[in-house]
Every structure is written in structure tokens, then in C-alpha cells.
Design an enzyme around this catalytic site. Structure first.
Site, short mmCIF file in Angstrom:
data_model
loop_
_atom_site.label_atom_id
_atom_site.label_comp_id
_atom_site.label_asym_id
_atom_site.label_seq_id
_atom_site.Cartn_x
_atom_site.Cartn_y
_atom_site.Cartn_z
N SER A 1 15.04 59.72 45.03
CA SER A 1 15.84 60.62 44.19
C SER A 1 15.08 61.90 43.89
O SER A 1 13.86 61.92 43.82
CB SER A 1 16.17 59.94 42.86
OG SER A 1 16.86 60.87 42.04
N LYS B 1 18.34 52.22 43.12
CA LYS B 1 18.76 53.61 43.34
C LYS B 1 20.26 53.75 43.06
O LYS B 1 20.72 54.75 42.50
CB LYS B 1 18.44 54.05 44.78
CG LYS B 1 18.97 55.45 45.13
CD LYS B 1 18.32 56.52 44.30
CE LYS B 1 18.82 57.91 44.30
NZ LYS B 1 19.81 58.46 45.10
N HIS C 1 20.70 53.87 39.44
CA HIS C 1 20.23 55.21 39.02
C HIS C 1 21.37 56.21 39.16
O HIS C 1 21.65 57.00 38.27
CB HIS C 1 19.04 55.63 39.89
CG HIS C 1 18.71 57.09 39.84
ND1 HIS C 1 19.47 58.06 40.50
CD2 HIS C 1 17.74 57.78 39.23
CE1 HIS C 1 18.96 59.25 40.27
NE2 HIS C 1 17.91 59.12 39.50
N ASN C 2 22.05 56.16 40.29
CA ASN C 2 23.14 57.10 40.51
C ASN C 2 24.30 56.85 39.55
O ASN C 2 24.94 57.78 39.08
CB ASN C 2 23.63 57.04 41.96
CG ASN C 2 22.72 57.85 42.88
OD1 ASN C 2 21.53 57.99 42.61
ND2 ASN C 2 23.25 58.35 43.96
N GLU D 1 23.36 58.36 36.48
CA GLU D 1 23.49 59.82 36.71
C GLU D 1 24.96 60.26 36.46
O GLU D 1 25.21 61.27 35.81
CB GLU D 1 23.05 60.12 38.14
CG GLU D 1 23.24 61.53 38.64
CD GLU D 1 22.84 61.66 40.12
OE1 GLU D 1 21.76 61.21 40.51
OE2 GLU D 1 23.65 62.20 40.90
C1 6PG Z 1 19.41 61.85 43.71
C2 6PG Z 1 20.87 61.98 43.59
C3 6PG Z 1 21.50 62.08 44.91
C4 6PG Z 1 22.90 62.53 44.67
C5 6PG Z 1 23.96 61.74 45.24
C6 6PG Z 1 25.15 61.58 44.38
O1 6PG Z 1 18.97 60.90 43.12
O2 6PG Z 1 18.74 62.69 44.30
O3 6PG Z 1 21.39 60.86 42.96
O4 6PG Z 1 21.40 60.85 45.53
O5 6PG Z 1 23.12 63.58 43.91
O6 6PG Z 1 24.19 62.28 46.48
O7 6PG Z 1 26.06 62.50 44.66
P1 6PG Z 1 27.62 62.42 44.37
O8 6PG Z 1 27.76 63.04 43.03
O9 6PG Z 1 28.18 63.28 45.47
O10 6PG Z 1 28.07 61.03 44.47
#
Ligand code: 6PG
Length: 480
Positions: free
Chosen positions: A132, A186, A189-190, A193
Site C-alpha cells: 500500500s 491488504k 486495509h482497503n 480506506e
Molecule cells: C493502496 C490503495 C490502493 C488503492 C486501490 C483502491 O493501499 O495503495 O489501497 O490499493 O487505492 O486501488 O482503489 P479503488 O478506490 O479504485 O477501489
């Protein structure tokens, strides 16, 4: 043609993430073999950045493999899905037992488990690794979440720990656990996010509606927040994006961007997995659905026409107090998102036998990654103090922050509802909190209904066993 195996590690797939990862490795003193399906990219990388370290360019996969010292370590950085399988299929016949294949893409952990099992039959290690930090992180120090065998980590650990982000001398990289553990973490994590971004977006929207403020003024509020408990990469870049002006129109940038949030799917995977494991990651789910809803332009247009004015006029009298309310509500909702994410990781770890250390996971996310934030230190401390913590919400630091924020949280959610400003993640996080802390939940009624229409049985509060009411007969209770 490469004469000698001199490279300690190789990267195949040199789009921006692969290229930057290769450069990061080279800059840290590792000799890196580089390869791309179309050799143009390999040539460009070496032409533009060859002076940053030692690259061994290869135009064929066979030369690339031949350039690697044994046991070979090959990083694949291609689009997740079929392209990864295609590269693996080409690579495997060129490798030997003991070699390590590392997938640094955003793969689904189930694919990683399948690939790990398949490669194991060839005596190869397959290491699904979450990376990430976007382009910049890959180059300057990402957060790295490797899965796979402990044996493979013995070789990869020193390399990954060197190129990872460092926070107070500690690398943001730990061996997460076997097979798909790294990609699972991961994925979560997303998911976090997604929740974090949705909460930030709702906070911005509430401030805009409540204060009737401009994006630039709200940028200042986020800048201020970034000096306190909320300090994080996402809050920092929110201030940046809100302060940006569109060069063409002179309008705030955020006002010229289509309000339809896209996704590549990792948030959706997180929710799907949580449903399978029975873990209520409601904040992440709301955030994922909020993105979907934003994309339903036709429905939105129809509803806008049908209900042009469904909210009350919002009048904030004490602007400072309102900003503080939103800040506290944001912090409390964010704590809920992390609490749910860590519950999810714990459940995945136990389902797949990964033995993931939750405190170390927080360490990996302290730097380099998109959700890096000041309070990740507190998460590490919380799990170090009590590894079997029932929920992050009840760890002393977080319990205090949430308790302090409850009145604000309720005011913000109630005001938003009255004014007709959608705040699904704020509202859902508050409901989650209230549901967790409730003495009794109406789930008892649901059990009664299930027993009534389908004889699904229920348990009693005062006796062991399963019971059923003979609803259609004399309504006596029988053992179920
Ligand atoms: C990271 C991000 C990266 C990302 C994804 C999610 O950890 O560097 O999480 O993996 O931004 O591509 O993107 P979407 O918003 O397009 O699902």
C-alpha cells in the site's frame, strides 16, 4: 543475454507500481532484474533511472529468471486476476524448487490461497503480498503485508523491511501469516480506506451544509484537524483537494468533479468476505454502498425530482461548537471502522488458521499506506496490552475517545437527518455502537417471529436448550 545470476530479486510488470518498486529496491542497494512483457518499458526504466542503482534488464522471461541468484525471488506486479495467472504459468516452468514467487498486486486472498497451493506442489513458495501507498509509497517506502511461508520470509524479510516505510526506526512490514494472510490484511486495509474516505466525505458535506462554508474554508478546518488526534494521510490530502481551484473555471475543484465514486473492487471483496465470516463491518459496507449509490445517476435524478425539498433548513448557531461536534463524530466513527476491520482480520485469521498478530498489523499500517494515521500506535498498544481484546472500542484510549464523542455524535447524526443531508457512515457507526452496548436487542423478537412462521426454535434466557411454541395449537412450549 544475461551471463551471470547476479540479481537478488526481480520485478516483472513495470507499469508505474512495478517500476517504482524496482527503483526503490535498487536505491536501497539491491541488484534488481527487471522485465516487462513489452520490452519498451524495461528500456525506458533503465534509460531514465539506471543511475539510481543496479538494474539487470531482461527482454525475455527466461533471461530474467537466469539473472536471478538462487533461491530466486520474483516479484510479479501486474493487474490482479487473469494477468497474474498468465505470468505465473509462464514463470513456473523456468523456476526450481525453493524459488519464491511474490505477487504484489491487489489479488483476492482466495486466489492467493489457490496459487500458493498450486505452486507448493512444484516445491515453489508463493508469497501474496499486500503493498500500500500508491505510486509514491512504492518508490519511497510502502507499507508491505507479506503472506506465504516463514521460510520465504527468511529471504524476503530483510529486503522488504529495508524498502518499506519506517516509523521511529520500525519498518512497516511484518510477516503477516501463511498463504493468503497478507492479501487478506491488504483487502481489509482497503475496506477501512473506503470507510475512512466516506466518513471524511460526510464530514465535509455536513460542514458545508451546516456552515454554508466554501471548500477552501473547509480545507482550513481539515488542516487544523490534522494537527490533533485525527492526524492522518487522508485528512492531510483532504485539505489539499478541498483547497484546489479548477484552472479552467476558477471554481473549487471539488465542484467540477462528477459526484460518482468509482471502485476497483477491494472494498466489495471486504464486505463479501465479512458476510461469509459473519462479521458486521457496517461502516465499510455503508461506504461501499455509498459509492454504488453515487453511481446510480438515473435513480438519483428521479428521486431528486420526486422529493425536491425533503429536509429542514439547517441553522447552526454556534459554528465553533458545530465544527468540534463533527470532529468528534468523525473520530468516533473512524474508531468504529477500525474496530470492525480488526474484528474482521481476527475472524479471517481464525477461519484460515493464520495466527495473525493484530498489534503487528497496526504496526505495518503506521506508515507508508493510505490509512496511515497517528492513532495506529494506540491500536498496537491496545492489542499488546490485551491480545484477546473483545473490541478495539473498549480499549481504554478508544473507549475514552468514543465516550467523549457520544453527545457530539448524536447531535451530528440527528441534525443531518433533520436537514436531509445523507450521512450513512456516521449514522451506521453510531447505530453499531448503540447496538453493541445495548442491554437487550430486538433480536429476541426476530427469534420469536422465526419460530412462529418456520418453527426455527429459540433459546431462553433462563434455561439451557432449544424451544419451540406450538403456535397453531395450544401455544405450549416444547423442546425444539
Ligand atoms: C493502496 C490503495 C490502493 C488503492 C486501490 C483502491 O493501499 O495503495 O489501497 O490499493 O487505492 O486501488 O482503489 P479503488 O478506490 O479504485 O477501489
Amino acid at each position: 543475454m544475461t551471463e551471470q545470476a547476479t540479481a537478488q530479486i526481480g520485478v516483472t510488470g513495470l507499469a508505474v507500481m512495478g517500476r517504482n518498486l524496482a527503483r526503490n529496491l535498487a536505491r536501497n542497494g539491491f541488484t534488481v532484474a527487471v522485465h516487462n512483457r513489452s520490452p519498451e518499458r524495461t528500456r525506458t526504466l533503465v534509460a531514465e533511472h539506471g543511475d539510481e542503482g543496479t538494474f539487470v534488464p531482461a527482454e525475455s522471461l527466461a533471461d530474467f529468471v537466469a539473472a536471478l541468484e538462487r533461491p530466486r525471488a520474483v516479484i510479479i506486479m501486474v493487474k490482479a486476476g487473469a494477468p497474474t495467472d498468465a505470468v505465473i504459468d509462464e514463470l513456473v516452468p523456468l523456476l526450481e524448487a525453493g524459488d519464491i514467487v511474490i505477487d504484489c498486486g491487489n489479488a483476492h486472498f482466495a486466489d492467493t490461497r489457490r496459487r500458493e497451493e498450486a505452486l507448493r506442489t512444484h516445491g515453489l513458495h508463493f508469497v501474496g503480498t499486500g503493498v500500500s501507498g500508491g505510486e509514491e509509497g512504492a518508490l519511497l517506502g510502502p507499507s508491505i503485508m507479506p503472506g506465504g511461508s516463514a521460510e520465504s520470509y527468511a529471504k524476503l524479510g530483510p529486503i522488504f523491511e529495508k524498502i518499506a516505510a519506517q516509523v521511529e526506526g520500525t519498518p512497516c512490514c511484518v510477516h503477516v501469516g501463511p498463504d493468503g494472510a497478507g492479501h487478506f490484511v491488504k483487502m481489509v486495509h482497503n475496506g477501512i480506506e473506503y470507510a475512512d474516505m466516506q466518513l471524511i466525505a460526510e464530514a465535509y458535506d455536513l460542514l458545508r451544509a451546516g456552515l454554508d462554508a466554501t471548500p477552501a474554508e473547509i480545507a482550513e478546518i481539515f488542516r487544523e484537524w490534522n494537527t490533533g488526534e485525527l492526524e492522518s494521510f487522508l485528512i492531510e490530502i483532504t485539505a489539499d483537494v478541498l483547497a484546489h481551484t479548477d484552472a479552467d473555471t476558477g471554481k473549487p475543484f471539488v465542484d467540477v468533479v462528477q459526484d460518482r465514486a468509482e471502485q476497483k473492487g477491494t472494498g466489495r471483496w471486504t464486505v463479501q468476505s465479512a458476510l461469509d465470516l459473519g462479521i458486521p463491518i457496517t461502516g465499510i459496507a455503508e461506504a461501499t454502498f455509498a459509492r454504488s449509490l453515487s453511481g446510480h445517476a438515473g435513480q438519483r435524478e428521479a428521486a431528486r425530482r420526486a422529493f425536491p425539498d425533503a429536509g429542514e433548513k439547517w441553522q447552526v448557531s454556534d459554528r465553533e461548537a458545530f465544527v468540534e461536534d463533527v470532529r468528534r463524530a468523525l473520530l468516533a466513527s473512524k474508531i468504529v471502522a477500525y474496530a470492525q476491520g480488526f474484528d474482521h482480520i481476527r475472524a479471517g485469521s481464525s477461519e484460515y488458521d493464520w495466527n495473525i498478530d493484530l498489534g503487528s498489523t497496526a504496526t505495518i499500517w503506521r506508515g507508508g499506506c493510505i490509512i496511515r494515521a497517528r492513532f495506529l500506535d494506540r491500536i498496537k498498544q491496545a492489542y499488546d496490552q490485551q491480545p484477546d481484546l473483545p473490541s478495539l472500542l473498549v480499549a481504554p484510549y478508544f473507549a475514552e475517545a468514543v465516550a467523549a464523542g457520544v453527545p457530539s455524535w448524536r447531535r451530528v447524526v440527528a441534525d443531518a437527518a433533520r436537514a436531509g443531508v445523507p450521512a450513512p457512515a456516521f449514522g451506521s457507526s453510531l447505530s453499531y455502537f448503540d447496538a453493541l452496548r445495548a442491554d437487550r436487542l430486538p433480536a429476541a423478537l426476530i427469534q420469536g417471529l422465526r419460530d412462529n412462521f418456520g418453527a426455527h426454535t429459540y433459546q431462553r434466557v433462563d434455561r439451557e436448550g432449544s424451544f419451540h411454541i406450538l403456535w397453531a395449537a395450544d401455544r405450549s412450549e416444547v423442546a425444539g
